[in-house]
Each structure stands twice: as C-alpha cells, then as structure tokens.
Design a protein around this motif. Sequence first.
Motif, PDB file in Angstrom:
ATOM      1  N   HIS A  79       0.833  -1.385   0.146  1.00 43.04           N
ATOM      2  CA  HIS A  79      -0.111  -0.035  -0.046  1.00 43.04           C
ATOM      3  C   HIS A  79       0.869   1.131   0.136  1.00 43.04           C
ATOM      4  O   HIS A  79       0.175   2.358   0.078  1.00 43.04           O
ATOM      5  N   ARG A  88      -5.679  13.874  -0.930  1.00 44.57           N
ATOM      6  CA  ARG A  88      -6.709  14.305   0.205  1.00 44.57           C
ATOM      7  C   ARG A  88      -8.032  14.168  -0.288  1.00 44.57           C
ATOM      8  O   ARG A  88      -8.261  14.495  -1.245  1.00 44.57           O
ATOM      9  N   SER A  89      -8.555  13.502   0.232  1.00 41.06           N
ATOM     10  CA  SER A  89      -9.981  13.139  -0.072  1.00 41.06           C
ATOM     11  C   SER A  89     -10.934  14.257   0.319  1.00 41.06           C
ATOM     12  O   SER A  89     -12.118  14.196   0.105  1.00 41.06           O
ATOM     13  N   SER A  90     -10.692  15.270   1.120  1.00 39.00           N
ATOM     14  CA  SER A  90     -11.410  16.300   1.491  1.00 39.00           C
ATOM     15  C   SER A  90     -10.649  17.640   1.773  1.00 39.00           C
ATOM     16  O   SER A  90      -9.400  17.635   1.769  1.00 39.00           O
ATOM     17  N   PRO A  91     -11.150  18.730   1.428  1.00 40.25           N
ATOM     18  CA  PRO A  91     -10.578  20.048   1.766  1.00 40.25           C
ATOM     19  C   PRO A  91      -9.718  19.967   2.950  1.00 40.25           C
ATOM     20  O   PRO A  91     -10.392  19.406   4.066  1.00 40.25           O
ATOM     21  N   PRO A  92      -8.730  20.539   2.988  1.00 37.66           N
ATOM     22  CA  PRO A  92      -7.934  20.745   4.265  1.00 37.66           C
ATOM     23  C   PRO A  92      -8.833  21.370   5.225  1.00 37.66           C
ATOM     24  O   PRO A  92      -9.584  22.255   4.862  1.00 37.66           O
ATOM     25  N   LEU A  93      -8.643  20.950   6.490  1.00 42.06           N
ATOM     26  CA  LEU A  93      -9.183  21.634   7.594  1.00 42.06           C
ATOM     27  C   LEU A  93      -9.332  23.234   7.326  1.00 42.06           C
ATOM     28  O   LEU A  93      -8.076  23.747   7.330  1.00 42.06           O
ATOM     29  N   SER A  94     -10.427  23.878   7.056  1.00 45.64           N
ATOM     30  CA  SER A  94     -10.433  25.029   6.687  1.00 45.64           C
ATOM     31  C   SER A  94      -9.889  26.191   7.633  1.00 45.64           C
ATOM     32  O   SER A  94      -9.873  25.868   8.826  1.00 45.64           O
ATOM     33  N   SER A  95     -10.415  27.321   7.519  1.00 49.70           N
ATOM     34  CA  SER A  95     -10.230  28.517   8.574  1.00 49.70           C
ATOM     35  C   SER A  95      -8.870  28.529   9.043  1.00 49.70           C
ATOM     36  O   SER A  95      -8.722  29.079  10.067  1.00 49.70           O
ATOM     37  N   MET A  96      -7.979  28.004   8.295  1.00 43.32           N
ATOM     38  CA  MET A  96      -6.621  28.229   8.870  1.00 43.32           C
ATOM     39  C   MET A  96      -6.256  29.647   8.286  1.00 43.32           C
ATOM     40  O   MET A  96      -6.855  30.169   7.288  1.00 43.32           O
TER      41      MET A  96
ATOM     42  N   HIS B 155     -18.960  25.811   7.485  1.00 42.68           N
ATOM     43  CA  HIS B 155     -17.562  25.277   7.442  1.00 42.68           C
ATOM     44  C   HIS B 155     -17.092  24.599   8.914  1.00 42.68           C
ATOM     45  O   HIS B 155     -16.006  24.259   9.180  1.00 42.68           O
ATOM     46  N   GLY B 158     -16.535  19.094  10.375  1.00 38.33           N
ATOM     47  CA  GLY B 158     -15.419  18.290   9.930  1.00 38.33           C
ATOM     48  C   GLY B 158     -13.983  19.283  10.164  1.00 38.33           C
ATOM     49  O   GLY B 158     -13.166  18.921  10.006  1.00 38.33           O
ATOM     50  N   ASN B 159     -14.268  20.169  10.844  1.00 41.56           N
ATOM     51  CA  ASN B 159     -13.053  20.962  11.088  1.00 41.56           C
ATOM     52  C   ASN B 159     -12.689  20.885  12.651  1.00 41.56           C
ATOM     53  O   ASN B 159     -11.563  21.422  12.886  1.00 41.56           O
ATOM     54  N   TYR B 160     -13.532  21.020  13.458  1.00 43.58           N
ATOM     55  CA  TYR B 160     -13.337  20.892  14.777  1.00 43.58           C
ATOM     56  C   TYR B 160     -13.766  19.867  15.453  1.00 43.58           C
ATOM     57  O   TYR B 160     -14.777  19.295  14.927  1.00 43.58           O
ATOM     58  N   ILE B 394     -14.366  12.684  12.472  1.00 42.15           N
ATOM     59  CA  ILE B 394     -14.373  13.532  11.308  1.00 42.15           C
ATOM     60  C   ILE B 394     -14.238  12.437  10.136  1.00 42.15           C
ATOM     61  O   ILE B 394     -13.532  11.419  10.395  1.00 42.15           O
ATOM     62  N   ASP B 395     -14.914  12.575   9.027  1.00 43.52           N
ATOM     63  CA  ASP B 395     -14.719  11.763   7.989  1.00 43.52           C
ATOM     64  C   ASP B 395     -13.519  12.345   6.991  1.00 43.52           C
ATOM     65  O   ASP B 395     -13.381  13.717   6.995  1.00 43.52           O
ATOM     66  N   ASN B 396     -12.944  11.609   6.326  1.00 42.00           N
ATOM     67  CA  ASN B 396     -12.244  11.916   5.208  1.00 42.00           C
ATOM     68  C   ASN B 396     -11.136  12.611   5.433  1.00 42.00           C
ATOM     69  O   ASN B 396     -10.858  13.845   4.706  1.00 42.00           O
ATOM     70  N   VAL B 397     -10.291  12.741   6.509  1.00 33.86           N
ATOM     71  CA  VAL B 397      -9.258  13.862   6.743  1.00 33.86           C
ATOM     72  C   VAL B 397      -7.985  12.887   6.615  1.00 33.86           C
ATOM     73  O   VAL B 397      -7.877  12.051   7.317  1.00 33.86           O
ATOM     74  N   ASP B 401      -3.188  16.305   8.073  1.00 32.73           N
ATOM     75  CA  ASP B 401      -4.051  17.608   8.324  1.00 32.73           C
ATOM     76  C   ASP B 401      -4.397  17.442  10.007  1.00 32.73           C
ATOM     77  O   ASP B 401      -4.398  18.388  10.603  1.00 32.73           O
ATOM     78  N   MET B 405      -3.374  20.293  12.577  1.00 34.53           N
ATOM     79  CA  MET B 405      -4.421  21.058  13.306  1.00 34.53           C
ATOM     80  C   MET B 405      -4.179  20.853  14.695  1.00 34.53           C
ATOM     81  O   MET B 405      -4.586  21.970  15.406  1.00 34.53           O
ATOM     82  N   PRO B 446      -1.246   4.179   9.230  1.00 34.08           N
ATOM     83  CA  PRO B 446      -1.240   3.271   8.135  1.00 34.08           C
ATOM     84  C   PRO B 446      -0.255   3.504   7.181  1.00 34.08           C
ATOM     85  O   PRO B 446       0.460   2.418   6.811  1.00 34.08           O
TER      86      PRO B 446
END
Lengths: 440, 497
Positions: A79, A88-96, B155, B158-160, B394-397, B401, B405, B446
């Motif tokens: 793997h 990245r399957s999602s947008p990065p944690l935003s509000s950075m 928003h 999934g961010n917090y 959170i899903d898909n992170v 990241d 964070m 992983p």
Amino acid sequence: MADKYKEYLATRIFTENQVVTYRLLSRAVGVNVNTAKCMLFEFYDKQNAKKPNAVHATFILVGQKKSFEHTNGSNGSGHRKDEDIRMRSSPPLSSMPEPDAEPEEEIRPTKSIVLVREEELEDTKAKFDKIESQHIYSLQPGPIENLNLLSACNHEIATSYSTDDPLERWKKYGSIHNPFIKKRTAKHAPVATSIAAKATTTAVKSDVLGLGRNTSKDTPVRKGTSEGNTSGRSTPQPAAAASTTKKTGAKPALQKQSSDIFKSFAKAKPKAKEPAPAPVEDEPMQGMSEDEGEDEEKIEIDHEKEAAARKVRAEREEALRKMMEESEDDEMPDAPIEEPEAMETQPEEPVDETPAGTEAAVTTEGGRRRGRRRVLKKKKVKDDDGYLVTKEEAVWESFSEDEPAPKKPKPAPKPSTAKGKNVKVGKGGQGSIASFFKKA
Amino acid sequence: MVSPDGNLLKGEPFPDDAYIPSREASAYNPLHTFELPKGSDKHYKQQFADMYFLRLSQLKEAVRQRAEQEWGDFKLGKEKAVKVDRVLDVRQGELCWVIGTVYMEMALKPNILDDISKEHWIFAPPTRDTYISSEGQTEMMLEDESGRLRITGGHLEGNYVTGCVLAALGTEQADGSFEVIATQHADLPRQPQRWERDDSSLAATKKTKPKRGRSGKMAVVSGLDITGTQDDDINLDLLVEYLTGEVGADTTQKQTSAITRLVIAGDSLAHASPIPSREEFAAKNRGKKHYGYDASAYNSSPPERLDEFLSEILPSLPITLLPGPSDPANVALPQQPLHPAMFPKSRQYAKPPVESNESLEGLDSVTNPWEGDIEGWRVLGTGGQTISDLLKYIDNVNILDVMEMMLRWRCIAPTAPDTLWCYPFQDDDPLIVKDCPHIYFAGNQPKVETRVISGVADQEVLLVAVPRFSTSKTLVLIDMETRQVDTVDLTIVTPRK
C-alpha cells in the motif's frame, strides 16, 4: 582458522541438516560478519561446483527499487504507493489563517532490504534500479519453504553466544561501534544465568561441534561475575529453605518425644504439647511471651521462673505434670483447639499465687476469661507532712482477658528468634522429654 | 549495476576486517513534561471539567489576540463585530465573536452516563471506528465557564472536534443557535531556536558551546506488535541486523552508522494492554472459569522477545522507547514509561531509576506523548492514539491534516478527556502545546507521510506519520541536519511454489 569454517559449515549443513546464517557463522567461527558472508559464498560456490544444488542459499539485496515496482515487488508493503501519499479526499481543515503553500510532491528516497531465495533472486534483482550491496544471508541443504525459519539461527545466537560482552561485539563481528553506550553491571543476574543455562542445554542439544570451539574463552570475566552474582543471590535461598526444613523437622521430633511420655495426653491434644513444657525453665520463651504483649503474664512468668529455679527437679517434674493435667482439665472442654501461647500461661497461674496475687472465681465464657484477682498496687499518697509516700497495697481487681480466637494450630509466629531457640532446646533434650525438663 | 564494494558475493581471499565508522554521540536532552507525580501524589479524585476550564483559560489569550488581529475592524454591512466575553452574553441578532471550547454531541460517541446506567461497566466500551452516525445527529456547542451555546455553520463541520478552543464570529439566530461565519484558533506557539535549551544550560554553567558536527539520523519505528510467535521473527531480525550494521556491505553499513538514535513510537507488544478489548475479554471468558491467578493465562514470551530485541540493538544504538495503546503501560494519557522490570536484559543499558529518570545513552523508557531535544531540535512524539481517536470525529481527513491542526489548536489531545482516557490534570495541562516542536511524529499510522508546515512567526514543523512496522515493514529515518525523511523497507520475498 582457514578451514575451520568449512568444517563447521559441512557439519552443520550436510551432517546436521541445518541452516546457517552469516551471523551464526561469524559467531561460531569468531570472524567479522562481512568475512562470514564471503565464507558462505566461497562454500556455496565450491560445493555447487562439485555437485549442483548441493547447497541452497538465500540472499540479501540492498538498494533502490524501481519506483513502479513498489506494489507488486514487496509483500506486505504494497500500500505504500508514492502517488497517493499527498492525496486528500477532503478539503484541508479550513479556516486556517493562511493556507499553506502546498509543499511540492517529493519522492522520498527509500532503501529496500530484500531477503530472497536463490530461486527468486534474478526476478527480484530485475526490480531494482540500483543495488547497493548484495550478499548471502544463509545456506541450507535444500530449498527453504518458510523464511521465518531463518530466525532460528538468530535465536541460537541469542541463547548460545550470550556470554559475549555485548559492548565488545563490534571488534569481533564488525557491527557498528558506539563508544558512548555504557552497560552497568547487573546487580540482578537471574537473566544472564537463565540464559546461560538455556544456552548450555540448547548447545548440547543443537550442535556440540561448533559451540565448544569458541564460547569458552570469550569473556571469562563477565561470566565469572554473572556466576558470582547468582551464587551470591541464590545462596541465601537454599539456606533459608534449609532452615525452614530444619525447623519443621525439629517440631515433629519434639512431638514425637513428648508423645512417648505422655501418651494419653498426646492423644488428647497433641498440638499443645511441646510449647507447654518449654516456657517453664526456658529463658528464650520469655521473649516469646513478651512478643505477645501480655504484660501481666510476663511478670508472673518471671516470678514463677525464679521460684521454679530453686525447686528440686523431682518436685518440678511433678508440679509440671500436675499442671499439664490441670490445664488439660481446665481447658479442654472450653477451648479444644487452643493456641499454644494460652497454654503456656495456663500452667503457671497456680504457682504465681504467692508473689503476684490471687485469682478467684475465674470463669470462662465464650472464649473469654473473667474473674477477680488480688494484686499488689503501688499507691502514692501525700502524707500529713506533705511528703509523697508510696505504699504497696493488695487490691482485688477484676480482670478479663481475651483468649484469642482459635487460630490455626501452629501459628508459626516470629520465626527467627523464638523458634530458633525452641529448636535448640529441643535438640538439647533429644534423649527423652524427662531430661528435657531436667535442664537448667 | 552492483557497486563493486557492495558485492560480497565473492570468495577467497576474504576481506580484511574493515571497521565501520563508529556512531556519533546522540545529542539528547529529554523533557519530562508528561511525567505524572509518583505514587500517592497521583490523585484521581479531581473533576475532568477542570481540564476544560484550564485549557480554555490557558488558550483564551492566544485565541483572543488572533481573533482581534483578524476581526478587529471587521464589519458586516454597517455593523461592527464586537467581542462578547461570555457565551451566555450573546444577544440575538448582534454580530459578535466569542471564545469557547467546542463540545460535540454525536450519536455514536461513547457516553459515560450510558455506561453507568446500563451497568455494563465491566470492560472497555466497544471501540468504534467512527462516532459519526449516518443519521447525522451531530450537534456542536461552544462552551465556557458560563454555559453552552449551540453553534451551526457550514464550514464548522469536520474542522473542529470536542476540546478545541476557538473564537467564533457570527450572530445568534431566532432559534437560539449561533450561526458562525468565521473561526479563529490559537495557531502555532513560539518555536524555540535549535539548540536553545542546550545552549542556555551551557550558558548557565558558563561553559563554552561545543563545536557541533553534522548531526546524524534518527530512526523512528512503531507498531512492532511483537507476539512472541515465530511469524514475525525474521523481520525483526532483519531490522536488528540493519540497525546494528551487520546486514549489507560497506556502503550500506556506512550509511547505517549515521543513525544515532532509534525511537520506538508505541505498540511494541501486540496484546499487552492491561485492559482487554471486548473481543479479548470474550475470548478469555469462553473457556472454563478459573479462580485466582491462572499461570497459563500469562504468556511471557512477547516481553522476552522485546527485551531480546532491544538488548541486541542497544550495544550499538541508543533507544527511546514510548509506550503505545497496546503496551503494558497505563491506559490513560499521558502513558507513563514502560517499567524497566520488564526488560531484565535491556535495562542494564539504562540508568537505574533511583539515580536518574533519564538515560541519555542507552535505553530511555519515556512517556507517551513525549517531548525532548534531539540534536537540538524540539521533538514531540506520540504513540498515535490521539490521532486515531480524533479521526473518529471527522470523515475523510488526512492524518497529516489532523497532526497539523493539533499543533495549530495547541492541543495534542483535544478529545481527551472526552473520548480518550486521560489523567485528570488540575493545575497544568501538559497536553497543551507550549513550545512549537520542530519535529512532530505520530506512531502506528497506516503509512509513511511527511509534511512541513509553517506558521506566522516563521515556525517550521516537520510532521511525520510513522507506519506500523508489523504491517508496513518500514523504518523511517529523519536526517537531523536537513530534516529530510527517507525510509527503509524490509521485504521478505515469499517463495514460489
């Protein structure tokens, strides 16, 4: 040493049908691992030239694999595809506050170490971009099915060659030296010895030949210390064990003696026997009762002892016998299983009368003795002239004492002093219980 | 294709015993941030609520500064955003911002009250892969010492997660929820200079700075998952042989000698957690009942194997050993060092605990999480459970990241004590990041992943996700001069039939 390794390899591979890794060879013959690798190749080359497929080998390849081979070339690490690392399957944690400058994709240099059988060697080599080093890992008489079996060799090293000083290994075997590592001398060496013990057994079991040669003179010092340590540690234990056995051994002996004399008595309460006679003339026993903290009783014993010392032997014997019987009579109905300590005090009481006080109307109920007795009490009085005068007055006081709930017959208390002396006494009176009483 | 000095497929004459260069000293200066008080000084009577208040009060100022900087003159239409001190003081329809701790109510999140009411408090509650339920009953609250405020907003999702301290800008709606339009968090704290601690301690003792050569590499491995069976032995053997520089020829061995320290980031043993999982518990109880100590239930071979593994490496390479979720350490964070009594052979390379609680050379059994200075860099490492727990919210992170964070929230275990077991800290919460590390690694992930993040004050942090060795057979090497990461793969080619 030139041919020592050949001899070792021949024995090991052809005679014993076992696997040899370069590490084991280096330990067995006492050479650098890199030399051992070459020795393995030399042997492999020569033997297979004489007779094809006489010896099978596994190889180590170290180098960079071709990047696209990552998935199918390696088992277990499939793997690790480089391309999806940054996915990245999602947008990065935003509000950075300010989104990072996306770090550019970089291919990490990866070094691959591959262990492979000679059968698959060429295929595996083809997957490499660059091979940094290659050497034989092990030799075995036939194709090996499960490469995990190779770890048996390292296990053998751990058990058979553990007497080496690990900090000196680099000199001999050429592993990387670290001058900063220090090993403290083991205060507790159980491991070393257990391993050593294991080692010898496995050595005997596995191969006698290779071992005898070099383990012996490796590091006598370390061996010595570890042995010294264990002996230092282990001696107390046997001693302790011995003493306990002695103790337990002595007790039955005593019992046996007494039962000789007081047959019937012994039948009635065999347990209470041997402590009972002991206290009467035996100094140490005082210590024992002291331990129990029955202060009053202790004083009484003191008096009793003084008195008893003056008595004639015959008299005392009789008295004792009487006491025993008495105590038996007294106690048996109430407290059939009684603690030896209680027994001790029991016989003395009649004798005590004179010095200490009189006991009257002793009742026993529910394991508790109550009664009244007369004791001498010191009383301080201020007389007419204002002086303090101390008077001794005989006073009746009521008392009650707990008889400890029937404990286990032999509480085996405070073993060292009291018991030890007890044993000694027992020995002195080895002949018969009569002479036992005559002592002192 | 094969470099000539790397080829040992040659016979006589045998090469001379050429020695590989010795290893350099590992400049190692551990911190004891996560060590709990010993013995009777360790109390569990405190309330966990205090941890949240502590966290809030410690981070409030940093968050406020960030928010003021960003929203100081923020206007929506003609309305200027005002700061509200307490979440309960928020007025409906007023544009404002407020600071608080996030709390998430999720359908599948384990709830201590449920557990008690059902009296199922016998073993650990079932571990879930995620706390997110498909029905989406996730609610988010902002909490401070005054009360709670339900927050909504696109928003946020999934961010917090529970336990983050943030500043939220928005307005309260008619239904009483607070519609968030922007958020701020504390962001990276101050980062010490390289060698800062070592230099300051040298300056304190009036010694001159030593001349420091090029630093070597640090090897990080995690998830050895030693079971004591023979299945994984050959891989461990190869790892030992690689690290001690026995495998390979000159080139390889010389490169290996640049490694100056091995860090084991948790999960060295496979099934050694003191609290059995639901499955293990069920499996154990299936057999007939035993009373008292059952000697057959204890298998000593995994720790013995680990001890052997460590003691083979230690003569050549110092080791820092972190416990992980499956190791026989305490379960609650911060996990305390594995006891040296477990390692009768390896502990000879460690300082006896009575003398010192750190071994600069040799085996250093440390806490999880752990921080310290290696080659002058501040290194922060965990066994990975903080990340795997956060991923359940959170899903898909991506793991990196999450790691990023955590540092930006300044809390490396925000979900403790809610869903991650944790010591009830009272006066100081070490899980709050006070100094920004240079290298932050997390074990038992992983796959290998790395990223460099930077902060407003020129902080630069290398994030490294270290894979489980038992599945990936991968060792991560970090060059302590350039902070480049490379890996070493071990492969056993399965024989064809």
